[in-house]
Motif scaffolding. Sequence first.
Motif, PDB file in Angstrom:
ATOM      1  N   ILE A 202      14.473  -8.879  21.366  1.00  0.00           N
ATOM      2  CA  ILE A 202      13.947  -9.513  20.158  1.00  0.00           C
ATOM      3  C   ILE A 202      15.082 -10.250  19.444  1.00  0.00           C
ATOM      4  CG2 ILE A 202      12.263  -7.625  19.923  1.00  0.00           C
ATOM      5  CD1 ILE A 202      13.832  -6.915  17.275  1.00  0.00           C
ATOM      6  N   PRO A 203      14.777 -11.239  18.599  1.00  0.00           N
ATOM      7  CA  PRO A 203      15.827 -11.962  17.888  1.00  0.00           C
ATOM      8  C   PRO A 203      16.466 -11.118  16.788  1.00  0.00           C
ATOM      9  CG  PRO A 203      13.665 -12.781  17.246  1.00  0.00           C
ATOM     10  CD  PRO A 203      13.440 -11.836  18.381  1.00  0.00           C
ATOM     11  N   PRO A 204      17.775 -11.159  16.662  1.00  0.00           N
ATOM     12  CA  PRO A 204      18.442 -10.407  15.594  1.00  0.00           C
ATOM     13  C   PRO A 204      17.920 -10.760  14.206  1.00  0.00           C
ATOM     14  CG  PRO A 204      20.047 -11.153  17.201  1.00  0.00           C
ATOM     15  CD  PRO A 204      18.756 -11.800  17.567  1.00  0.00           C
ATOM     16  N   ALA A 205      17.516 -12.011  14.005  1.00  0.00           N
ATOM     17  CA  ALA A 205      17.037 -12.436  12.691  1.00  0.00           C
ATOM     18  C   ALA A 205      15.773 -11.707  12.274  1.00  0.00           C
ATOM     19  CB  ALA A 205      16.788 -13.951  12.688  1.00  0.00           C
ATOM     20  N   ALA A 206      15.048 -11.126  13.235  1.00  0.00           N
ATOM     21  CA  ALA A 206      13.803 -10.422  12.912  1.00  0.00           C
ATOM     22  C   ALA A 206      14.045  -9.027  12.365  1.00  0.00           C
ATOM     23  CB  ALA A 206      12.912 -10.341  14.157  1.00  0.00           C
ATOM     24  N   VAL A 207      15.211  -8.439  12.654  1.00  0.00           N
ATOM     25  CA  VAL A 207      15.443  -7.022  12.378  1.00  0.00           C
ATOM     26  C   VAL A 207      15.243  -6.672  10.905  1.00  0.00           C
ATOM     27  CG1 VAL A 207      17.197  -5.205  12.396  1.00  0.00           C
ATOM     28  CG2 VAL A 207      16.946  -6.719  14.376  1.00  0.00           C
ATOM     29  N   SER A 208      15.736  -7.501  10.010  1.00  0.00           N
ATOM     30  CA  SER A 208      15.649  -7.195   8.583  1.00  0.00           C
ATOM     31  C   SER A 208      14.215  -7.223   8.060  1.00  0.00           C
ATOM     32  CB  SER A 208      16.514  -8.169   7.784  1.00  0.00           C
ATOM     33  OG  SER A 208      16.034  -9.496   7.932  1.00  0.00           O
ATOM     34  N   GLU A 209      13.289  -7.741   8.849  1.00  0.00           N
ATOM     35  CA  GLU A 209      11.893  -7.833   8.432  1.00  0.00           C
ATOM     36  C   GLU A 209      11.008  -6.819   9.148  1.00  0.00           C
ATOM     37  OE1 GLU A 209      10.388 -11.890   8.089  1.00  0.00           O
ATOM     38  OE2 GLU A 209      12.442 -12.617   8.339  1.00  0.00           O
ATOM     39  N   LEU A 210      11.634  -5.778   9.720  1.00  0.00           N
ATOM     40  CA  LEU A 210      10.921  -4.747  10.465  1.00  0.00           C
ATOM     41  C   LEU A 210      11.235  -3.371   9.896  1.00  0.00           C
ATOM     42  CD1 LEU A 210      11.827  -6.037  14.051  1.00  0.00           C
ATOM     43  CD2 LEU A 210       9.750  -6.572  12.745  1.00  0.00           C
ATOM     44  N   ASP A 211      10.322  -2.412  10.118  1.00  0.00           N
ATOM     45  CA  ASP A 211      10.619  -1.001   9.893  1.00  0.00           C
ATOM     46  C   ASP A 211      11.309  -0.483  11.153  1.00  0.00           C
ATOM     47  OD1 ASP A 211       9.460  -1.027   7.404  1.00  0.00           O
ATOM     48  OD2 ASP A 211       7.662   0.073   7.984  1.00  0.00           O
ATOM     49  N   VAL A 212      12.601  -0.220  11.070  1.00  0.00           N
ATOM     50  CA  VAL A 212      13.399   0.072  12.261  1.00  0.00           C
ATOM     51  C   VAL A 212      13.603   1.576  12.440  1.00  0.00           C
ATOM     52  CG1 VAL A 212      15.626  -0.291  13.399  1.00  0.00           C
ATOM     53  CG2 VAL A 212      14.585  -2.147  12.073  1.00  0.00           C
ATOM     54  N   TYR A 213      13.405   2.018  13.683  1.00  0.00           N
ATOM     55  CA  TYR A 213      13.690   3.385  14.111  1.00  0.00           C
ATOM     56  C   TYR A 213      14.539   3.302  15.380  1.00  0.00           C
ATOM     57  CZ  TYR A 213       9.777   4.606  11.023  1.00  0.00           C
ATOM     58  OH  TYR A 213       8.940   4.743   9.936  1.00  0.00           O
ATOM     59  N   VAL A 214      15.342   4.328  15.640  1.00  0.00           N
ATOM     60  CA  VAL A 214      16.218   4.340  16.809  1.00  0.00           C
ATOM     61  C   VAL A 214      16.160   5.706  17.485  1.00  0.00           C
ATOM     62  CG1 VAL A 214      17.820   2.556  15.996  1.00  0.00           C
ATOM     63  CG2 VAL A 214      18.169   4.944  15.307  1.00  0.00           C
TER      64      VAL A 214
ATOM     65  N   ARG B  43      21.417   7.432  15.835  1.00  0.00           N
ATOM     66  CA  ARG B  43      22.154   6.501  14.981  1.00  0.00           C
ATOM     67  C   ARG B  43      23.260   5.768  15.736  1.00  0.00           C
ATOM     68  NH1 ARG B  43      18.513   8.421  11.887  1.00  0.00           N
ATOM     69  NH2 ARG B  43      18.493   7.966   9.650  1.00  0.00           N
ATOM     70  N   THR B  44      23.764   6.353  16.823  1.00  0.00           N
ATOM     71  CA  THR B  44      24.787   5.672  17.618  1.00  0.00           C
ATOM     72  C   THR B  44      24.260   4.379  18.229  1.00  0.00           C
ATOM     73  OG1 THR B  44      24.162   7.110  19.462  1.00  0.00           O
ATOM     74  CG2 THR B  44      26.107   7.733  18.187  1.00  0.00           C
ATOM     75  N   THR B  45      22.962   4.250  18.367  1.00  0.00           N
ATOM     76  CA  THR B  45      22.371   3.031  18.918  1.00  0.00           C
ATOM     77  C   THR B  45      22.674   1.824  18.037  1.00  0.00           C
ATOM     78  OG1 THR B  45      20.639   4.226  20.099  1.00  0.00           O
ATOM     79  CG2 THR B  45      20.140   1.955  19.510  1.00  0.00           C
ATOM     80  N   LEU B  46      22.915   2.068  16.751  1.00  0.00           N
ATOM     81  CA  LEU B  46      23.215   0.969  15.832  1.00  0.00           C
ATOM     82  C   LEU B  46      24.528   0.274  16.180  1.00  0.00           C
ATOM     83  CD1 LEU B  46      22.251   2.842  12.557  1.00  0.00           C
ATOM     84  CD2 LEU B  46      20.942   1.019  13.669  1.00  0.00           C
ATOM     85  N   GLN B  47      25.405   0.943  16.920  1.00  0.00           N
ATOM     86  CA  GLN B  47      26.658   0.326  17.343  1.00  0.00           C
ATOM     87  C   GLN B  47      26.592  -0.230  18.758  1.00  0.00           C
ATOM     88  OE1 GLN B  47      27.027   3.582  15.555  1.00  0.00           O
ATOM     89  NE2 GLN B  47      27.139   2.147  13.853  1.00  0.00           N
ATOM     90  N   VAL B  48      25.440  -0.096  19.404  1.00  0.00           N
ATOM     91  CA  VAL B  48      25.334  -0.480  20.811  1.00  0.00           C
ATOM     92  C   VAL B  48      24.308  -1.589  21.039  1.00  0.00           C
ATOM     93  CG1 VAL B  48      24.800   0.349  23.148  1.00  0.00           C
ATOM     94  CG2 VAL B  48      26.003   1.843  21.543  1.00  0.00           C
ATOM     95  N   ALA B  49      23.132  -1.473  20.441  1.00  0.00           N
ATOM     96  CA  ALA B  49      22.036  -2.423  20.687  1.00  0.00           C
ATOM     97  C   ALA B  49      22.400  -3.792  20.115  1.00  0.00           C
ATOM     98  CB  ALA B  49      20.748  -1.904  20.065  1.00  0.00           C
ATOM     99  N   THR B  50      22.374  -4.799  20.948  1.00  0.00           N
ATOM    100  CA  THR B  50      22.874  -6.124  20.565  1.00  0.00           C
ATOM    101  C   THR B  50      22.221  -6.670  19.312  1.00  0.00           C
ATOM    102  OG1 THR B  50      23.401  -6.674  22.858  1.00  0.00           O
ATOM    103  CG2 THR B  50      23.102  -8.520  21.339  1.00  0.00           C
ATOM    104  N   GLU B  51      20.887  -6.645  19.266  1.00  0.00           N
ATOM    105  CA  GLU B  51      20.198  -7.264  18.137  1.00  0.00           C
ATOM    106  C   GLU B  51      20.479  -6.525  16.832  1.00  0.00           C
ATOM    107  OE1 GLU B  51      17.285  -4.287  19.773  1.00  0.00           O
ATOM    108  OE2 GLU B  51      18.880  -5.591  20.512  1.00  0.00           O
ATOM    109  N   LEU B  52      20.698  -5.208  16.903  1.00  0.00           N
ATOM    110  CA  LEU B  52      21.013  -4.441  15.699  1.00  0.00           C
ATOM    111  C   LEU B  52      22.449  -4.700  15.246  1.00  0.00           C
ATOM    112  CD1 LEU B  52      19.262  -1.034  16.517  1.00  0.00           C
ATOM    113  CD2 LEU B  52      18.312  -3.087  15.437  1.00  0.00           C
ATOM    114  N   VAL B  53      23.365  -4.807  16.200  1.00  0.00           N
ATOM    115  CA  VAL B  53      24.755  -5.125  15.861  1.00  0.00           C
ATOM    116  C   VAL B  53      24.843  -6.506  15.221  1.00  0.00           C
ATOM    117  CG1 VAL B  53      27.040  -5.596  16.834  1.00  0.00           C
ATOM    118  CG2 VAL B  53      25.713  -3.634  17.658  1.00  0.00           C
TER     119      VAL B  53
END
Length: 301
Positions: free
Chosen positions: A214-226, A229-239
């Motif tokens: 998915i596009p990184p620009a979409a992330v701030s407009e979503l309810d995000v779950y992982v 929490r370590t995924t926040l440093q790994v998943a490209t679109e979240l980084v």
Amino acid sequence: MRVIANPRVSEQAVLAALREAFGDLSQTEPTGPGQFVVDLPGGGDVIHFPATLPSANSYAVKVSPYLPQPAGPAVVTAWTMLVSLSTGQPVALLDASHLTVERTAATTVLAADSLLPSDARTAAVVGYGRIGRAHARYLRRLRPDMAVRAFSRQGIDETDDGVQVVSSIDDAVASADLVMLCTSAANDVLDPRTLPASAVVTSISTNAPGAREIPPAAVSELDVYVDARTTLQVATELVEAAASGWDRATVRGDLAELVTGQALRPSGRRPVYFRSVGLGIEDAAVAWAAYNDNAITGGQH
């Protein structure tokens, strides 16, 4: 030490093992739940997935080498070793290729089952290879009444019972309550912002550098779950989203919190996004379940 070259484990055992493992994680601060990569001279790498499994008094590590070849596809393998925390001795070494498919799909479906309303009726699987098929299979285990549509850019020769093959992503996701992205794409497959606010989207992506679905620009407009929490440093679109100003603290929960009911519920105001990258605790739990199943049934070794 027992070597199990072709371990098999039931869907029921996989789901039970993951529920227990993530339930345990909700009570303690996990040690090393993520993954780390060792680059190899001349190209390629080895990804390590470590975890402790207190319920089995075991430590586990999965190693997955990626070995480029001068001609032809790269060699990719995966093996999980279980080590007793009482004796310090290895208990088993399991070929994790099949187990990785099982834990990946089961993790997605556990999260989706927690995030979906009880009356969800339709799911889409985008990317219908081995992992996509496993996603559909586990979804039918937990949500047998949901209709499943499947799309793959590579085409689908045959499908499992109850799965409808469609000819485009648009046809797959139309009015879907759940969209499970199971591709090896290195770039955007779907923009969740085009879906209704009630939709749940899941993504596994790949371990290739920069890969995302998915596009990184979409992330701030979503309810995000992982998954963790370590995924926040790994998943490209979240980084990339965080680098552009998205606040990681807005993540509404991880899988341990979802399994135990501690996560915030979806707001209902925007689509839900669950991102997983694969965790050592998943590999440990499923390897332990497979070890016990094969000990009972006499699996190949």
